[in-house]
Design an enzyme around this catalytic site. Structure first.
Site, PDB file in Angstrom:
ATOM      1  N   GLN A   1       3.658  -6.683   2.695  1.00 27.18           N
ATOM      2  CA  GLN A   1       2.559  -6.155   1.883  1.00 27.18           C
ATOM      3  C   GLN A   1       2.680  -4.641   1.808  1.00 27.18           C
ATOM      4  OE1 GLN A   1      -1.017  -6.079   4.065  1.00 27.18           O
ATOM      5  NE2 GLN A   1      -2.372  -5.802   2.315  1.00 27.18           N
TER       6      GLN A   1
ATOM      7  N   SER B   1      -0.564   0.258   2.005  1.00 23.76           N
ATOM      8  CA  SER B   1      -0.945   1.551   2.607  1.00 23.76           C
ATOM      9  C   SER B   1       0.042   2.652   2.273  1.00 23.76           C
ATOM     10  CB  SER B   1      -1.017   1.427   4.130  1.00 23.76           C
ATOM     11  OG  SER B   1      -1.928   0.434   4.486  1.00 23.76           O
TER      12      SER B   1
ATOM     13  N   GLU C   1      -6.950 -11.305   3.725  1.00 23.21           N
ATOM     14  CA  GLU C   1      -6.575 -10.637   4.978  1.00 23.21           C
ATOM     15  C   GLU C   1      -7.761 -10.631   5.941  1.00 23.21           C
ATOM     16  OE1 GLU C   1      -5.301  -6.548   4.559  1.00 23.21           O
ATOM     17  OE2 GLU C   1      -4.526  -6.524   6.603  1.00 23.21           O
TER      18      GLU C   1
ATOM     19  N   GLU D   1     -14.611   1.671  11.979  1.00 24.94           N
ATOM     20  CA  GLU D   1     -15.616   2.448  11.231  1.00 24.94           C
ATOM     21  C   GLU D   1     -15.914   1.803   9.882  1.00 24.94           C
ATOM     22  OE1 GLU D   1     -12.931   3.698  12.644  1.00 24.94           O
ATOM     23  OE2 GLU D   1     -13.649   5.132  14.151  1.00 24.94           O
TER      24      GLU D   1
HETATM   25  C1  LIG Z   1      -1.108  -3.658  13.138  1.00 21.79           C
HETATM   26  C2  LIG Z   1      -1.132  -3.068  11.751  1.00 21.79           C
HETATM   27  C3  LIG Z   1      -0.442  -3.691  10.735  1.00 21.79           C
HETATM   28  C4  LIG Z   1      -0.494  -3.174   9.437  1.00 21.79           C
HETATM   29  N1  LIG Z   1       0.247  -3.789   8.466  1.00 21.79           N
HETATM   30  C5  LIG Z   1       0.219  -3.296   7.216  1.00 21.79           C
HETATM   31  C6  LIG Z   1       1.010  -3.895   6.199  1.00 21.79           C
HETATM   32  O1  LIG Z   1       1.765  -4.839   6.450  1.00 21.79           O
HETATM   33  N2  LIG Z   1       0.948  -3.393   4.942  1.00 21.79           N
HETATM   34  C7  LIG Z   1       0.138  -2.341   4.627  1.00 21.79           C
HETATM   35  O2  LIG Z   1       0.087  -1.962   3.459  1.00 21.79           O
HETATM   36  N3  LIG Z   1      -0.608  -1.713   5.586  1.00 21.79           N
HETATM   37  C8  LIG Z   1      -0.589  -2.175   6.866  1.00 21.79           C
HETATM   38  N4  LIG Z   1      -1.321  -1.551   7.853  1.00 21.79           N
HETATM   39  C9  LIG Z   1      -2.105  -0.348   7.527  1.00 21.79           C
HETATM   40  C10 LIG Z   1      -3.608  -0.561   7.584  1.00 21.79           C
HETATM   41  O3  LIG Z   1      -4.044  -1.290   6.470  1.00 21.79           O
HETATM   42  C11 LIG Z   1      -4.246   0.838   7.653  1.00 21.79           C
HETATM   43  O4  LIG Z   1      -3.900   1.388   8.915  1.00 21.79           O
HETATM   44  C12 LIG Z   1      -5.750   0.798   7.543  1.00 21.79           C
HETATM   45  O5  LIG Z   1      -6.129   0.437   6.231  1.00 21.79           O
HETATM   46  C13 LIG Z   1      -6.388   2.139   7.903  1.00 21.79           C
HETATM   47  O6  LIG Z   1      -5.854   3.155   7.112  1.00 21.79           O
HETATM   48  P1  LIG Z   1      -5.259   4.501   7.729  1.00 21.79           P
HETATM   49  O7  LIG Z   1      -4.433   4.136   8.932  1.00 21.79           O
HETATM   50  O8  LIG Z   1      -4.589   5.241   6.604  1.00 21.79           O
HETATM   51  O9  LIG Z   1      -6.488   5.333   8.234  1.00 21.79           O
HETATM   52  P2  LIG Z   1      -7.524   6.216   7.356  1.00 21.79           P
HETATM   53  O10 LIG Z   1      -8.081   5.379   6.256  1.00 21.79           O
HETATM   54  O11 LIG Z   1      -6.863   7.506   6.997  1.00 21.79           O
HETATM   55  O12 LIG Z   1      -8.625   6.471   8.408  1.00 21.79           O
HETATM   56  C14 LIG Z   1      -8.525   7.436   9.471  1.00 21.79           C
HETATM   57  C15 LIG Z   1      -9.836   7.364  10.273  1.00 21.79           C
HETATM   58  O13 LIG Z   1     -10.952   7.730   9.439  1.00 21.79           O
HETATM   59  C16 LIG Z   1     -11.920   6.712   9.412  1.00 21.79           C
HETATM   60  N5  LIG Z   1     -12.519   6.587   8.084  1.00 21.79           N
HETATM   61  C17 LIG Z   1     -11.851   6.545   6.890  1.00 21.79           C
HETATM   62  N6  LIG Z   1     -12.737   6.394   5.879  1.00 21.79           N
HETATM   63  C18 LIG Z   1     -13.983   6.336   6.448  1.00 21.79           C
HETATM   64  C19 LIG Z   1     -15.297   6.188   5.930  1.00 21.79           C
HETATM   65  N7  LIG Z   1     -15.510   6.041   4.630  1.00 21.79           N
HETATM   66  N8  LIG Z   1     -16.340   6.169   6.809  1.00 21.79           N
HETATM   67  C20 LIG Z   1     -16.121   6.293   8.153  1.00 21.79           C
HETATM   68  N9  LIG Z   1     -14.896   6.458   8.699  1.00 21.79           N
HETATM   69  C21 LIG Z   1     -13.834   6.463   7.865  1.00 21.79           C
HETATM   70  C22 LIG Z   1     -11.151   5.439   9.739  1.00 21.79           C
HETATM   71  O14 LIG Z   1     -11.986   4.431  10.229  1.00 21.79           O
HETATM   72  C23 LIG Z   1     -10.164   5.956  10.782  1.00 21.79           C
HETATM   73  O15 LIG Z   1     -10.747   6.022  12.058  1.00 21.79           O
HETATM   74  C24 LIG Z   1      -1.259  -2.020   9.152  1.00 21.79           C
HETATM   75  C25 LIG Z   1      -1.938  -1.371  10.199  1.00 21.79           C
HETATM   76  C26 LIG Z   1      -1.859  -1.870  11.482  1.00 21.79           C
HETATM   77  C27 LIG Z   1      -2.565  -1.118  12.561  1.00 21.79           C
END
Ligand SMILES: Cc1cc2nc3c(=O)[nH]c(=O)nc-3n(C[C@H](O)[C@H](O)[C@H](O)COP(=O)(O)OP(=O)(O)OC[C@H]3O[C@@H](n4cnc5c(N)ncnc54)[C@H](O)[C@@H]3O)c2cc1C
Length: 413
Positions: free
Chosen positions: A131, A134, A249, A379
């Site tokens: 997928q 991100s 998901e 969050e």
């Molecule tokens: C085990 C694992 C597998 C994954 N596999 C995939 C995959 O196969 N394909 C894929 O595309 N992605 C994958 N991901 C990515 C995952 O979808 C993202 O990590 C997730 O959507 C969070 O995005 P970010 O890491 O960019 O954090 P961000 O969105 O940048 O967030 C950073 C911090 O800010 C907080 N935050 C952000 N917006 C808000 C808000 N509006 N209000 C309050 N707090 C907020 C978040 O909660 C977090 O603590 C995977 C992640 C993990 C951990």
């Protein structure tokens, strides 16, 4: 809610057990099934072989409609099969992203040709999927994505970067969301494609994790060509498909993902570990802590059953399903941390040979922060519950009504 199987469920369970008995070995006492979300080498080979065996007897993807090779089974039947399968010495299913999230998206939004071409090899795990959602600036706010696709005749040219792509290094195909109209509002200019992961211009760079595995990747796209026939849904309407993927998901993560090591292992550890000169289980503070985990886990289990009961009565998964993940992921982390504390000095090491349960609590603790992020961070789940279950005021948004290209940003677009 009735905890006993209905006559139909009991018959289904019997059929599942009979098939499993005939095709696999029961787990020996004390032996643990291997776990993982992406696999390499031998584990992947074994997982594919088991999946093909299940497919031959129609025990693969049982909730898929019969027309796509499933059994049109209910969520309850899936739970029953998973419960029984967990008692056997078989490899983990490493294909959940495709089968649980991307397959249903193709079923809902794909063309008849796409359904014909992709679903059966996905079900059998002859082809593995990832997928590609991100990006460095698009995680929780997925609609902020910046990877572009520009049409060139009957092909699209894709440039940009994805990140955290589980299993990309093992995948034959990926589902990717791209920006196709930056002048439209951010959810309105997105298009969804199926991409051949062996296409020229794709570079997959594994990310080395704290638990020593390399399950995620950065994936770079440089002038990657995707034929228009691989577009899923209409041009600029990809958000609709993305929502289908994300709903599936949440449903698959929320509906009871395995806790890995659990309360039974913790109890065993507390009985076998010495704590202040006697078995830890005799210490009131240890007992109190274990009781605390126990009732929280039971609460989660029953909440999960309640959700399943309403699903089996025809309800659609609602925002309250977020509770399972919001409570369960931190709980798993706390339980593993407590088990490591009980292990004393050994708790601080991560060598399977030197630690109780072959380091399973350590692995669980190192992996649990990921569970708190994937499929919606803590969050974001709090926000969903606050806004959509409790009816509290929504977040203030600075990007509402603006074209994507006009949204203020601190970094290059
Ligand atoms: C085990 C694992 C597998 C994954 N596999 C995939 C995959 O196969 N394909 C894929 O595309 N992605 C994958 N991901 C990515 C995952 O979808 C993202 O990590 C997730 O959507 C969070 O995005 P970010 O890491 O960019 O954090 P961000 O969105 O940048 O967030 C950073 C911090 O800010 C907080 N935050 C952000 N917006 C808000 C808000 N509006 N209000 C309050 N707090 C907020 C978040 O909660 C977090 O603590 C995977 C992640 C993990 C951990």
């Amino acid at each position: 809610m009735d905890f006993n199987d209905t006559p139909e469920e009991a018959a289904f369970r019997k059929e599942a057990i009979e098939w499993l008995e005939a095709n696999a070995e029961r787990l020996a006492p004390g032996k643990r099934r291997q776990s993982g979300i992406a696999g390499t080498g031998e584990l992947m080979k074994a997982a594919k072989a088991w999946q093909a065996k299940k497919a031959d007897s129609k025990w693969a993807c049982i909730t898929w409609p019969e027309e796509f090779g499933g059994r049109s089974a209910s969520s309850m039947q899936r739970v029953i099969f998973n419960e029984e399968e967990a008692k056997f010495d078989v490899p983990p299913n490493l294909f959940g992203i495709g089968q649980g999230m991307l397959g249903p998206t193709i079923m809902a939004h794909g063309t008849p040709e796409q359904k014909d071409r992709y679903l059966e090899p996905m079900l059998r795990a002859d082809e593995v999927w990832c997928q590609l959602f991100s990006e460095p600036s698009a995680g929780s706010d997925l609609a902020g994505l910046r990877t572009t696709a520009v049409q060139d005749g009957d092909e699209w040219v894709v440039n940009g970067q994805k990140i955290w792509t589980t299993g990309a290094q093992e995948s034959d195909w990926g589902m990717i969301v791209t920006r196709t109209d930056p002048t439209a509002k951010k959810h309105a200019g997105i298009t969804y494609f199926i991409v051949d992961m062996k296409s020229p211009g794709i570079e997959v760079r594994p990310i080395h994790q704290i638990n020593d595995s390399r399950e995620f990747n950065e994936v770079f796209f440089s002038d990657v060509r995707i034929p228009d026939k691989n577009r899923v849904g209409a041009v600029n309407d990809g958000w609709r498909g993305a929502i289908t993927t994300l709903m599936n998901e949440r449903a698959s993560i929320g509906s009871g993902g395995s806790m890995g090591v659990g309360i039974k292992d913790l109890l065993k550890l507390a009985r076998e570990t010495e704590w202040n000169g006697r078995p830890a289980i005799e210490d009131p503070s240890v007992r109190e802590k274990i009781a605390d985990f126990y009732w929280k886990l039971k609460g989660l289990e029953y909440t999960g059953y309640r959700a399943l009961t309403s699903l089996s009565k025809g309800a659609t998964p609602g925002p309250e399903n977020s509770i399972g993940k919001m409570v369960g992921a931190p709980l798993r982390q706390d339980l593993a941390a407590f088990a490591m504390e009980l292990q004393g000095a050994a708790g601080a090491t991560n060598d399977p040979g030197d630690t109780p349960f072959g380091g399973a609590f350590q692995q669980s603790w190192l992996g649990s922060p990921g569970l708190r992020l994937a499929g919606g961070t803590d969050e974001i789940l709090h926000n969903i519950l606050a806004e959509r279950v409790l009816g509290l005021p929504g977040e203030i948004r600075a990007d509402k009504g603006l074209a994507f290209q006009d949204i203020p940003t601190g970094s290059a677009r």
